[in-house]
Design a protein around this motif. Structure first.
Motif, PDB file in Angstrom:
ATOM      1  N   PHE A 117     -12.562 -68.950 -17.900  1.00 17.29           N
ATOM      2  CA  PHE A 117     -11.092 -68.998 -17.834  1.00 17.29           C
ATOM      3  C   PHE A 117     -10.337 -70.394 -17.413  1.00 17.29           C
ATOM      4  O   PHE A 117      -9.009 -70.588 -17.701  1.00 17.29           O
ATOM      5  N   LYS A 118     -10.890 -71.441 -16.931  1.00 17.06           N
ATOM      6  CA  LYS A 118     -10.493 -72.699 -16.782  1.00 17.06           C
ATOM      7  C   LYS A 118     -10.265 -73.399 -18.250  1.00 17.06           C
ATOM      8  O   LYS A 118      -9.131 -73.918 -18.342  1.00 17.06           O
ATOM      9  N   LEU A 119     -11.173 -73.152 -19.046  1.00 15.30           N
ATOM     10  CA  LEU A 119     -11.069 -73.684 -20.412  1.00 15.30           C
ATOM     11  C   LEU A 119      -9.979 -73.166 -21.035  1.00 15.30           C
ATOM     12  O   LEU A 119      -9.326 -73.572 -21.856  1.00 15.30           O
ATOM     13  N   ILE A 197     -15.008 -72.347 -27.374  1.00 16.87           N
ATOM     14  CA  ILE A 197     -15.675 -71.573 -28.151  1.00 16.87           C
ATOM     15  C   ILE A 197     -17.172 -71.822 -28.080  1.00 16.87           C
ATOM     16  O   ILE A 197     -18.203 -70.935 -28.051  1.00 16.87           O
ATOM     17  N   TYR A 198     -17.558 -73.233 -28.132  1.00 16.94           N
ATOM     18  CA  TYR A 198     -19.223 -73.499 -27.961  1.00 16.94           C
ATOM     19  C   TYR A 198     -19.636 -72.940 -26.558  1.00 16.94           C
ATOM     20  O   TYR A 198     -20.772 -72.584 -26.452  1.00 16.94           O
ATOM     21  N   LEU A 199     -18.883 -73.040 -25.599  1.00 13.11           N
ATOM     22  CA  LEU A 199     -19.099 -72.446 -24.443  1.00 13.11           C
ATOM     23  C   LEU A 199     -19.602 -70.843 -24.498  1.00 13.11           C
ATOM     24  O   LEU A 199     -20.564 -70.364 -23.951  1.00 13.11           O
ATOM     25  N   VAL A 200     -18.625 -70.313 -25.081  1.00 11.11           N
ATOM     26  CA  VAL A 200     -18.981 -68.721 -25.267  1.00 11.11           C
ATOM     27  C   VAL A 200     -19.994 -68.232 -26.109  1.00 11.11           C
ATOM     28  O   VAL A 200     -21.036 -67.834 -25.957  1.00 11.11           O
ATOM     29  N   TYR A 210     -16.363 -62.142 -24.805  1.00 13.15           N
ATOM     30  CA  TYR A 210     -15.231 -63.188 -24.371  1.00 13.15           C
ATOM     31  C   TYR A 210     -14.728 -63.557 -25.778  1.00 13.15           C
ATOM     32  O   TYR A 210     -13.519 -64.059 -25.488  1.00 13.15           O
ATOM     33  N   ILE A 211     -15.439 -63.473 -26.801  1.00 11.47           N
ATOM     34  CA  ILE A 211     -14.551 -64.018 -27.990  1.00 11.47           C
ATOM     35  C   ILE A 211     -13.197 -63.081 -28.377  1.00 11.47           C
ATOM     36  O   ILE A 211     -12.108 -63.362 -28.711  1.00 11.47           O
ATOM     37  N   ASN A 212     -13.524 -61.614 -27.856  1.00 12.24           N
ATOM     38  CA  ASN A 212     -12.287 -60.734 -27.863  1.00 12.24           C
ATOM     39  C   ASN A 212     -11.289 -61.063 -27.060  1.00 12.24           C
ATOM     40  O   ASN A 212     -10.153 -60.372 -26.917  1.00 12.24           O
ATOM     41  N   ILE A 213     -11.600 -61.718 -25.862  1.00 11.53           N
ATOM     42  CA  ILE A 213     -10.484 -62.026 -24.827  1.00 11.53           C
ATOM     43  C   ILE A 213      -9.762 -63.204 -25.493  1.00 11.53           C
ATOM     44  O   ILE A 213      -8.386 -63.370 -25.196  1.00 11.53           O
ATOM     45  N   GLY A 247     -16.369 -63.839 -36.376  1.00 12.06           N
ATOM     46  CA  GLY A 247     -15.031 -63.539 -36.994  1.00 12.06           C
ATOM     47  C   GLY A 247     -13.954 -64.001 -36.519  1.00 12.06           C
ATOM     48  O   GLY A 247     -12.705 -63.462 -36.252  1.00 12.06           O
ATOM     49  N   LEU A 248     -13.913 -65.293 -36.333  1.00 11.97           N
ATOM     50  CA  LEU A 248     -12.729 -66.167 -35.519  1.00 11.97           C
ATOM     51  C   LEU A 248     -11.559 -66.162 -36.415  1.00 11.97           C
ATOM     52  O   LEU A 248     -10.503 -66.427 -35.935  1.00 11.97           O
TER      53      LEU A 248
END
Length: 289
Positions: A117-119, A197-200, A210-213, A247-248
């Protein structure tokens, strides 16, 4: 099956306990009978060492083995109870380990979400700065500038008698010209986005969640910029694989891309343009196949 074995073991332990008690009582009964018989013996027989020796042998030969048997059974029962205690301790340790693992996972998820959430906040702040440019929405301005650069290049080639179809180098040159004009803000934006994205993809237990967030926070202009940044400029294979896996580019405006060159859409697998779960499922099916 386990419950049945437990019941049988309990009955067996009770049987051993009863056998031990019976052996001890039997020993006392034999001893009592022997001493009663001794009391009725004459004083002459009691003074006869040979007779006493025979009585002692009889007493030891009968009572000794009975009590020895009781001792063996008691020792075996002690081993059974010790084994039971060890099993209980093992179960307790297992439960403790499960609790510790659960707590560890909870802490790990909390640490991940704090970083995530910080990123995400940094990314949204960078996006907001680009959207609030004096010239208007920076993403839209950049897309229009890129479209104009491509069309001008095509017109120039047509005028020179060359092919209007641009090669990869020509597209990269057009995008670089526009990108360099916004390098300070766009480079910071893309780096923060890729870090997110890399973190997720690498640290999350549930990347789809998290991608859907992240996806709803992306505007149409942002996705267009990310698409051309990846296709014509950055060409990061690792990032490209993540894009195709989750699917970004689901929110990518195909018409806007086709207005420049529809062939670029074929440079990514179709999973890049699908919903997150569908893209992941299709990717896994192909991997298993």
């Amino acid at each position: 099956m386990t419950s049945k074995r437990t019941k049988l073991r309990a009955y067996f332990v009770k049987f051993l306990g009863f056998s031990t008690l019976l052996s001890v009582l039997l020993g006392f009964v034999v001893a009592y009978v022997v001493f009663v018989k001794l009391n009725v013996l004459s004083n002459d027989m009691l003074s006869d060492l040979e007779s006493l020796s025979k009585m002692g042998e009889f007493f030891g030969g009968i009572v000794g083995p009975i009590w020895a048997l009781a001792g063996v059974i008691l020792f075996y029962l002690a081993l059974i109870y010790q084994r039971k205690e060890l099993e209980l301790q093992r179960e307790e340790l297992f439960e403790t380990r499960k609790i510790m693992d659960s707590q560890s996972q909870t802490i790990e998820i909390q640490q991940f979400e704090n970083t995530f959430f910080k990123l995400l906040e940094f990314h949204l702040a960078a996006s907001s700065r680009i959207e609030s440019q004096e010239a208007g929405n920076g993403f839209e301005v950049m897309y229009k500038a890129f479209t104009k650069a491509v069309n001008d290049t095509k017109k120039r080639r047509k005028k020179d008698g060359s092919s209007e179809i641009l090669d990869e180098e020509a597209f990269e040159t057009c995008f670089r010209q526009v990108y360099d004009s916004y390098r300070n803000t766009i480079s910071h934006y893309m780096e923060s986005y890729k870090s997110l994205i890399y973190l997720v993809a690498e640290k999350s237990k549930d990347p789809n969640f998290y991608i859907n967030i992240i996806k709803p926070h992306l505007t149409e202009q942002e996705v267009l910029l990310q698409f051309y940044y990846l296709i014509t400029y950055n060409k990061d294979e690792k990032f490209k694989e993540i894009v195709e896996s989750y699917g970004l580019f689901e929110r990518l405006n195909f018409r806007s891309v086709q207005a420049i060159d529809r062939l670029h859409l074929d440079e990514l697998k179709k999973t890049a343009y699908q919903p997150t779960k569908l893209a992941t499922a299709e990717k896994e099916e192909k991997t298993e196949g």
